[in-house]
Design a protein around this motif. Sequence first.
Motif, mmCIF file in Angstrom:
data_model
loop_
_atom_site.group_PDB
_atom_site.id
_atom_site.type_symbol
_atom_site.label_atom_id
_atom_site.label_comp_id
_atom_site.label_asym_id
_atom_site.label_seq_id
_atom_site.Cartn_x
_atom_site.Cartn_y
_atom_site.Cartn_z
ATOM 1 N N ASN A 141 22.560 -6.007 -15.977
ATOM 2 C CA ASN A 141 22.635 -4.677 -15.371
ATOM 3 C C ASN A 141 21.240 -4.048 -15.384
ATOM 4 O O ASN A 141 20.752 -3.647 -16.438
ATOM 5 C CB ASN A 141 23.601 -3.783 -16.150
ATOM 6 C CG ASN A 141 25.010 -4.333 -16.134
ATOM 7 O OD1 ASN A 141 25.696 -4.258 -15.131
ATOM 8 N ND2 ASN A 141 25.430 -4.897 -17.251
ATOM 9 N N GLU A 186 25.183 0.288 -7.765
ATOM 10 C CA GLU A 186 25.729 1.609 -8.057
ATOM 11 C C GLU A 186 24.587 2.611 -7.992
ATOM 12 O O GLU A 186 23.434 2.262 -8.254
ATOM 13 C CB GLU A 186 26.359 1.647 -9.456
ATOM 14 C CG GLU A 186 27.561 0.747 -9.601
ATOM 15 C CD GLU A 186 28.132 0.739 -11.010
ATOM 16 O OE1 GLU A 186 27.617 1.459 -11.902
ATOM 17 O OE2 GLU A 186 29.099 -0.011 -11.232
ATOM 18 N N THR A 187 24.910 3.863 -7.658
ATOM 19 C CA THR A 187 23.885 4.912 -7.621
ATOM 20 C C THR A 187 24.275 6.044 -8.560
ATOM 21 O O THR A 187 25.455 6.323 -8.756
ATOM 22 C CB THR A 187 23.704 5.472 -6.192
ATOM 23 O OG1 THR A 187 24.945 6.013 -5.737
ATOM 24 C CG2 THR A 187 23.222 4.394 -5.232
ATOM 25 N N TYR A 188 23.239 6.666 -9.113
ATOM 26 C CA TYR A 188 23.432 7.781 -10.038
ATOM 27 C C TYR A 188 22.409 8.858 -9.730
ATOM 28 O O TYR A 188 21.264 8.549 -9.406
ATOM 29 C CB TYR A 188 23.253 7.328 -11.499
ATOM 30 C CG TYR A 188 24.271 6.302 -11.922
ATOM 31 C CD1 TYR A 188 25.470 6.694 -12.493
ATOM 32 C CD2 TYR A 188 24.025 4.943 -11.737
ATOM 33 C CE1 TYR A 188 26.410 5.756 -12.875
ATOM 34 C CE2 TYR A 188 24.967 3.994 -12.114
ATOM 35 C CZ TYR A 188 26.157 4.410 -12.680
ATOM 36 O OH TYR A 188 27.086 3.475 -13.048
ATOM 37 N N VAL A 243 26.140 4.190 -19.096
ATOM 38 C CA VAL A 243 26.142 2.957 -18.311
ATOM 39 C C VAL A 243 25.811 1.783 -19.224
ATOM 40 O O VAL A 243 25.448 1.966 -20.377
ATOM 41 C CB VAL A 243 25.129 3.026 -17.133
ATOM 42 C CG1 VAL A 243 25.488 4.139 -16.167
ATOM 43 C CG2 VAL A 243 23.712 3.175 -17.630
ATOM 44 N N ARG A 288 20.466 1.883 -1.629
ATOM 45 C CA ARG A 288 21.643 1.047 -1.906
ATOM 46 C C ARG A 288 21.839 0.017 -0.795
ATOM 47 O O ARG A 288 22.043 -1.168 -1.054
ATOM 48 C CB ARG A 288 22.881 1.932 -2.047
ATOM 49 C CG ARG A 288 24.143 1.163 -2.335
ATOM 50 C CD ARG A 288 25.367 2.111 -2.407
ATOM 51 N NE ARG A 288 26.546 1.369 -2.754
ATOM 52 C CZ ARG A 288 27.262 0.659 -1.885
ATOM 53 N NH1 ARG A 288 26.910 0.618 -0.612
ATOM 54 N NH2 ARG A 288 28.326 -0.015 -2.287
ATOM 55 N N LYS A 315 23.917 -6.625 -11.634
ATOM 56 C CA LYS A 315 24.265 -5.366 -10.990
ATOM 57 C C LYS A 315 23.007 -4.496 -10.979
ATOM 58 O O LYS A 315 22.255 -4.470 -11.949
ATOM 59 C CB LYS A 315 25.370 -4.650 -11.771
ATOM 60 C CG LYS A 315 25.819 -3.342 -11.127
ATOM 61 C CD LYS A 315 26.783 -2.568 -12.012
ATOM 62 C CE LYS A 315 28.043 -3.329 -12.288
ATOM 63 N NZ LYS A 315 29.003 -2.539 -13.095
ATOM 64 N N LEU A 362 21.554 -0.690 -10.732
ATOM 65 C CA LEU A 362 21.902 0.721 -10.904
ATOM 66 C C LEU A 362 20.700 1.542 -10.441
ATOM 67 O O LEU A 362 19.648 1.507 -11.089
ATOM 68 C CB LEU A 362 22.216 1.014 -12.371
ATOM 69 C CG LEU A 362 23.140 0.014 -13.075
ATOM 70 C CD1 LEU A 362 23.165 0.266 -14.568
ATOM 71 C CD2 LEU A 362 24.520 0.083 -12.489
#
Length: 155
Positions: A19, A97-99, A117, A85, A47, A49
């Motif tokens: 991640n 994933e976006t934050y 996360v 993204r 993944k 982020l």
Amino acid sequence: MKNERKPVKKMSEVFKFKNIMVGVDISEDAQKAFHYAVERARVDDAKLLIVSVLETDNMNIYQAMDSNYFKSEREKLTERLMSYRQYALDQGVKAVETYTGEGDVAEVIIKTILPNVTADLLVVGSNDKKGLIGYFGSHAAYIAKNAPISVMVVR
């Protein structure tokens, strides 16, 4: 009985991340960090982020009190994140994933986003530009010192 040795793992296996979090803004170093993180996520099948922070400390009093201005800046931030993204997905990253956050970039990353996360690598740019959107470079040293995970600072 012979002294049996365990097979030695390749470096690519030892440092494979699951991640990868990357801090993005419009600075040149953050762009380099983003492209590095995308490639690393693709190669590691990790993944990705993607994080961006609306830095409210740089707003003047009129901007901070103008709800339309604040809303507009949030929308721009979200649009940029969606384009990052899509780029990552187009490059072959399977999970993205976006934050977002608001406030001091380094503190938001360390105290708000990271605890929620499962990132095992954080990639940030080394330099920054001044402005409204969360710029990571000026905060890179703080992030590297205080992050509970590995940090890569890209130049």
